[in-house]
Each structure stands twice: as C-alpha cells, then as structure tokens.
Enzyme design. Structure first.
Site, PDB file in Angstrom:
ATOM      1  N   LYS A   1      -5.021  -4.159   0.736  1.00 31.77           N
ATOM      2  CA  LYS A   1      -5.789  -3.833  -0.474  1.00 31.77           C
ATOM      3  C   LYS A   1      -6.892  -2.822  -0.160  1.00 31.77           C
ATOM      4  O   LYS A   1      -7.211  -1.969  -0.991  1.00 31.77           O
ATOM      5  CB  LYS A   1      -6.377  -5.108  -1.090  1.00 31.77           C
TER       6      LYS A   1
ATOM      7  N   SER B   1       0.819  -1.213   0.000  1.00 34.15           N
ATOM      8  CA  SER B   1       0.000   0.000   0.000  1.00 34.15           C
ATOM      9  C   SER B   1       0.855   1.266   0.000  1.00 34.15           C
ATOM     10  O   SER B   1       0.790   2.073  -0.922  1.00 34.15           O
ATOM     11  CB  SER B   1      -0.942   0.046   1.210  1.00 34.15           C
TER      12      SER B   1
END
Ligand code: NAI
Length: 286
Positions: A190, A147
């Site tokens: 995610k 991320s």
C-alpha cells in the site's frame, strides 16, 4: 455523453469495487468490470441467476447494468508471462485474454475508449504473517498483485482513456501507520501504491491530462478483508475511536470515487483521499 468505466476487482457484491460500480452507474456511467479468473464463473452465474439483484438497486429504483464482465488476472501483463501451471489450470483454461494487456485490447476492440479506470484489487498470500516472518516470495507476490498490478493496468489502459479521464485505486492506512495484523508485505504494497499514485499522476497528467488518485478507505467486511481475520476488530476500533462514530458504508467510498471521476474534482490529482470517518486524524485511541 455518458462516461464509461472499467472497474478491476469485482467478484461479488460485498466489496468496494461493487459499491464504486454502483455509484458510477447511479451517476450515469456505463459499467465494465474485470473479474479475477478463478472467481469468474461464480460471479457470472450469480449475476445471471439474480443473486445480486437486491444489491443492484440504484437510488432511482432501476437495476445497475454491467455491460460486460472481462476475465482478468492482474499479476500477468501478457501471455508470455503466464507459466505453464496456470495456463493448464482448470480454473483458467476455460477463459482467454485475461492478462492485463489482452484485457485492455479487448476493451478497446469492444468499446474504443473509457473515461474512468478503477483498481479495486489486492492480494497478499502471507497477509496473516507478521512482516518479520514474511518470505521474499510472499512479499513480492503482495507487491505484484497489489501495487504493480496498478502500474500495469494504467500503463495498458492509458492509451484508451479519454482526455479528462480519471483513475482511482484503493489503499489502506497501514501504509503509513502501524496496523498489526496487516502483514505479508501488504503494508509495504500500500505504501508503494500511494507513492506510485503521485508519480503516475505526474506522468499521466503530463502525457494526457488524466488524473490519478487513491482512496484510503476505512474497514469494510469484504471477502478480502474477512480473509485477513481482524476485520470485525478494526470496525469496532473505528466506531469507538473515529471522529464519526458510525460504521463506514461501502457506498460512502463509492460516492467519493464518483466525485473523483467527475469534473467536480478537475484539479485533484496525485492525492490520497481519506474516506474513513476521520480515523486517520486521531493521534490516540479514546
Ligand atoms: P474484495 O474481495 O471485494 O476485492 C478484492 C478483489 O481483488 C476480489 O474481487 C479478488 O477477486 C480480486 N483479485 C485478487 N487478486 C487478483 C488478481 N491477481 N487479478 C485480478 N483480481 C484479483 O475486497 P475489498 O476489501 O473491497 O478490496 C478492494 C480494495 O480495497 C483493495 O485494494 C483493498 O486493499 C482495499 N481496501 C479494503 C479495505 C477493507 O477494509 N475491506 C480497507 C482499505 C482498502
């Protein structure tokens, strides 16, 4: 004039990054890739020895050219971040300028600018562990590699992305629905990536008119996916339950990336675009 793309996360010809490179190349883009440092030697020597030649064939019969391969480790932003044990590691010592900031500087020095930035990388050291058994260290490592690596890439490349440019990442539906087996904080990573896609779309849009989208892809038998251990089951599940009963090809994701990078998608930003044979729309298995 042709566009130039930098695709982070290509280390073989099996993953989404490779397929995106091909679709962009087929659309006329010049291809630069960022390859994880520990995988760099094998990737470059395989390329040189022609191991990927069959996979390099484009629809017009020509071979995809990768103009330059940059070493990259997207968990480090600049040299000050790199711990001693990595600096002196055999697999890293042979390469240089592989932090995110340095890679962006090298691309700037070599080419001046890019039009398309692709983030096709993820890593979660504890991915096989359920979330309840995931350590803080493993969770934070998943977020860092999967991320924040995107926030950092966009931050450092944004100054050299041309107006009208486009940035694309890859996500997975485990961010919003329960997918047992996608552990280690990868589902969390995610979810962060998708949320960041919206905020980054706002910030990069207002700052430079750059579009930011993420593709929520269905299952593909990539190297990373095989390491998770349940990929064949997910592919079978998708074929059995998705509205479209075919196996997803990486090329279908590549083509969506080429669309998102093109002026055809000039009003699309901040989006999660599903490329999964429609599986995300199902409410029950059939
Ligand atoms: P892949 O193995 O082809 O790509 C992952 C790449 O990340 C590898 O090249 C690896 O070397 C690189 N990487 C790992 N840590 C890195 C780091 N610190 N710095 C730089 N590179 C690093 O596998 P795949 O599956 O094509 O993955 C690409 C993206 O697609 C990932 O974001 C993945 O989560 C996503 N995705 C994959 C699905 C699948 O079923 N394969 C489904 C949905 C999304």
């Amino acid at each position: 004039k042709g566009k130039r793309a930098f695709i982070a996360g290509v280390a073989d010809d099996n993953g989404y990054g490779w397929a995106i490179a091909k679709s962009l190349a087929a659309a006329g883009a010049e291809i630069l890739v960022g390859t994880w440092v520990p995988a760099l030697n094998i990737f470059e020597s395989s390329l040189r020895r022609g191991k990927f030649d069959e996979s390099r064939i484009l629809p017009d019969g020509s071979l995809m050219e990768i103009t330059k391969v940059y070493p990259l480790d997207a968990v480090f932003d600049n040299p000050e971040d790199v711990p001693e044990e990595i600096k002196t590691n055999k697999r890293y010592a042979g390469s240089s300028n592989w932090t995110v900031q340095e890679a962006a500087e090298c691309v700037k020095n070599d080419f001046g600018s890019i039009d398309v930035l692709v983030h096709s990388l993820a890593n979660g050291p504890e991915v096989v562990k359920p979330l309840l058994e995931t350590s803080r260290k493993g969770y934070l490592a998943a977020i860092s590699a999967s991320s924040y690596s995107y926030v950092s890439l966009l931050k450092h490349f944004l100054p050299i992305i041309n107006p009208g440019g486009s940035s694309i990442s890859l996500t997975y539906i485990a961010s919003e629905r329960i997918i047992p087996g996608y552990g280690g904080g990868m589902s969390s990573a995610k979810a962060a990536l998708e949320s960041d896609t919206r905020v980054l779309a706002f910030e990069a849009g207002r700052k430079k008119g750059i579009r930011v989208n993420t593709i929520s892809a269905g299952p593909l038998r990539s190297r990373a996916a095989k390491a998770i251990g349940f990929i064949d089951m997910m592919i079978d599940y998708s074929s059995a339950n998705a509205p479209l009963e075919k196996e997803l090809s990486a090329e279908e994701v590549g083509n969506t990336a080429a669309f998102l990078a093109s002026p055809l998608a000039s009003a699309i930003t901040g989006g999660v675009i599903y490329v999964d044979n429609g599986l995300n729309a199902m409410g029950v298995g059939v």
